[in-house]
Design a protein around this motif. Structure first.
Motif, mmCIF file in Angstrom:
data_model
loop_
_atom_site.group_PDB
_atom_site.id
_atom_site.type_symbol
_atom_site.label_atom_id
_atom_site.label_comp_id
_atom_site.label_asym_id
_atom_site.label_seq_id
_atom_site.Cartn_x
_atom_site.Cartn_y
_atom_site.Cartn_z
ATOM 1 N N ASP A 232 0.818 -1.220 0.000
ATOM 2 C CA ASP A 232 0.000 0.000 0.000
ATOM 3 C C ASP A 232 0.851 1.269 0.000
ATOM 4 O O ASP A 232 0.462 2.296 0.564
ATOM 5 N N GLY A 233 2.023 1.175 -0.618
ATOM 6 C CA GLY A 233 2.877 2.343 -0.761
ATOM 7 C C GLY A 233 3.706 2.686 0.462
ATOM 8 O O GLY A 233 4.426 3.688 0.459
ATOM 9 N N ARG A 234 3.634 1.874 1.501
ATOM 10 C CA ARG A 234 4.397 2.158 2.722
ATOM 11 C C ARG A 234 5.758 1.467 2.672
ATOM 12 O O ARG A 234 5.828 0.258 2.446
ATOM 13 N N ILE A 235 6.802 2.269 2.875
ATOM 14 C CA ILE A 235 8.143 1.688 2.988
ATOM 15 C C ILE A 235 8.340 1.314 4.452
ATOM 16 O O ILE A 235 8.614 2.169 5.303
ATOM 17 N N THR A 236 8.151 0.053 4.756
ATOM 18 C CA THR A 236 8.235 -0.427 6.135
ATOM 19 C C THR A 236 9.693 -0.687 6.510
ATOM 20 O O THR A 236 10.568 -0.815 5.638
ATOM 21 N N PRO A 237 9.965 -0.795 7.803
ATOM 22 C CA PRO A 237 11.328 -1.151 8.220
ATOM 23 C C PRO A 237 11.800 -2.466 7.616
ATOM 24 O O PRO A 237 12.978 -2.628 7.295
ATOM 25 N N GLN A 238 10.871 -3.405 7.448
ATOM 26 C CA GLN A 238 11.246 -4.695 6.855
ATOM 27 C C GLN A 238 11.648 -4.529 5.387
ATOM 28 O O GLN A 238 12.625 -5.133 4.912
ATOM 29 N N THR A 239 10.891 -3.696 4.672
ATOM 30 C CA THR A 239 11.232 -3.423 3.271
ATOM 31 C C THR A 239 12.592 -2.749 3.175
ATOM 32 O O THR A 239 13.435 -3.110 2.348
#
Length: 449
Positions: A232-239
């Motif tokens: 959903d367009g979120r750059i997560t810490p995991q990404t």
């Protein structure tokens, strides 16, 4: 002040924007859009005023990757309303360079200048660099060379004399974050229409991983944004962890940066700063420096800077070197780390090194001085008859164990003092003993005059 002209169509073609990398799309179109280089491009700096007035000059841009050398060259051409041509010293040979120079000469004859950007100019040998000289002198080109290496070492003096060297710096984390935010907000060239969501701390993490390279930071952001399209367009810490998994630091195993870092390691040891010594050792190992080279240099530090103030340092250096050769890996690196700490904390003395240097200078300066007869061996009768070994005193047979009234220098030199121990470490005791011996020898030699 001139207003920058429209960029070349091959750089800003709207039709091909989506095919070009984010770092290329976000390339600054004016000096105001550039991030970093505040010293070089400050509002009233000489270079900025010259560029904005269209008065460009031949120059060499010296700085790390991604600091804006290519961008600045493009802007020079645009502000000066000049043709921009680029060659890479890695890919181009003299035939290609001559063709570009011929086209520039033809263009010059028609009243239009050419900014010739030579990327990695240090890759051209010094003979090849001469090809640019007559064209710079005639003014048919404005030469802009880009290099990551020290120009004073890599460029010939004739080229340097015709160019001004401008030093560009690695871009700070704060400035890289600014560039990333511009890319996120720009709907035309950047990611403004993609709905990318990323925290400020994640942007700083990308900026730190880029290690002063804006182009690299934008590339990392673009990769993260592509992966985030499934989130959903979120750059997560995991990404972000996936994107930054194999980060590397800038380190040139044969260039100036390499020698700057070994110099920093050596001077940290000499300054008795174990923490700084560990930092520079870790930097060099992290950059892929040959551990055998570090073993040699650390051993040289033990010899040159610790010397006889703590002779154990020399043995420890050789042992650490041998440990690495035998087991390698993290444990081998730990041996070097312990050695760096020990060398930094040890008492320092360059007295032996200075003494040997002075002795070598005297050898070169006084020629082949004869060995005094009393110091020569006399294995034959003839040599005895000629006076070899006559008058020599065997020190072990003399009270005190030292024959103070005999000199060991050539007669043409007389007594000399090279070694002057410092009052640190073991050399304190050596100094006390030598002071006594030298005073007694001087008195004895004066008596026997």
């Amino acid at each position: 002040m001139r207003t920058p002209l429209s960029p070349p169509t091959d750089l800003l073609s709207a039709a091909s924007d989506h095919l070009r990398p984010l770092a290329e799309r976000m390339r600054p179109r004016s000096l105001d859009e550039m991030v970093g280089q505040r010293r070089l491009l400050a509002p009233r700096s000489a270079l900025r005023r010259a560029v904005e007035a269209g008065r460009v000059h031949s120059m060499v841009l010296w700085g790390p990757p991604g600091c804006g050398k290519t961008t600045l060259a493009l802007l020079l051409a645009r502000y000066a309303d000049a043709e921009f041509r680029s060659v890479s010293a890695v890919l181009a040979g003299l035939p290609e360079v001559r063709q570009v120079l011929a086209e520039a000469a033809h263009r010059f004859a028609q009243g239009r200048r050419t900014v010739l950007f030579v990327d990695e100019v240090h890759r051209f040998n010094k003979g090849q660099q001469d090809a640019f000289l007559p064209h710079i002198e005639r003014g048919s080109i404005v030469f802009v060379g880009a290099t990551t290496e020290n120009p004073s070492f890599e460029l010939n003096s004739a080229l340097l004399s015709r160019c001004r060297v401008h030093v560009m710096e690695a871009v700070s984390v704060e400035d890289i974050v600014q560039a990333l935010r511009l890319a996120l907000d720009d709907p035309e060239r950047g990611l403004g229409n993609d709905g990318v969501q990323v925290s400020g701390e994640s942007l700083r993490e990308i900026a730190r991983a880029a290690d002063g390279d804006v182009r690299r930071a934008l590339t990392l952001l673009e990769i993260a944004a592509e992966l985030a399209s499934d989130e959903d367009g979120r750059i997560t810490p995991q990404t972000l962890a996936q994107v930054l998994a194999d980060r590397t630091r800038r380190f040139d195993k044969g260039g100036e940066q390499f020698y700057d870092q070994i110099s920093a390691l050596h001077k940290s040891v000499r300054s008795s700063n174990p923490d700084a010594a560990l930092y520079w050792l870790a930097r060099m190992l992290d950059g892929g420096c040959d551990p055998a080279y570090l073993g040699r240099r650390l051993t040289c530090m033990a010899l040159d800077d610790i010397g006889l103030a703590d002779p154990r340092a020399q043995s420890m250096a050789l042992e650490a070197w041998q440990i690495y050769e035998r087991i390698g890996g993290v444990e081998g690196e730990m041996a070097f780390a312990q050695l760096a700490i020990y060398l930094a904390c040890a008492a320092k003395s360059n007295a032996a090194s200075m003494a040997f240097t002075q002795a070598r200078q005297e050898v070169r300066g006084h020629g082949t001085a004869d060995v005094p007869l009393h110091l020569r061996n006399a294995p034959t009768r003839l040599m005895e008859q000629l006076g070899y070994a006559r008058g020599y005193q065997y020190d072990h047979d003399v009270p005190g164990g030292v024959a103070l009234d005999q000199t060991c220098f050539p007669d043409t030199l007389g007594e000399r003092v090279y070694y002057r121990p410092v009052e640190r470490g073991l050399e304190i005791r050596i100094k006390d003993k030598l002071d006594q011996l030298r005073s007694a020898r001087e008195a004895a030699l004066e008596r026997w005059g």
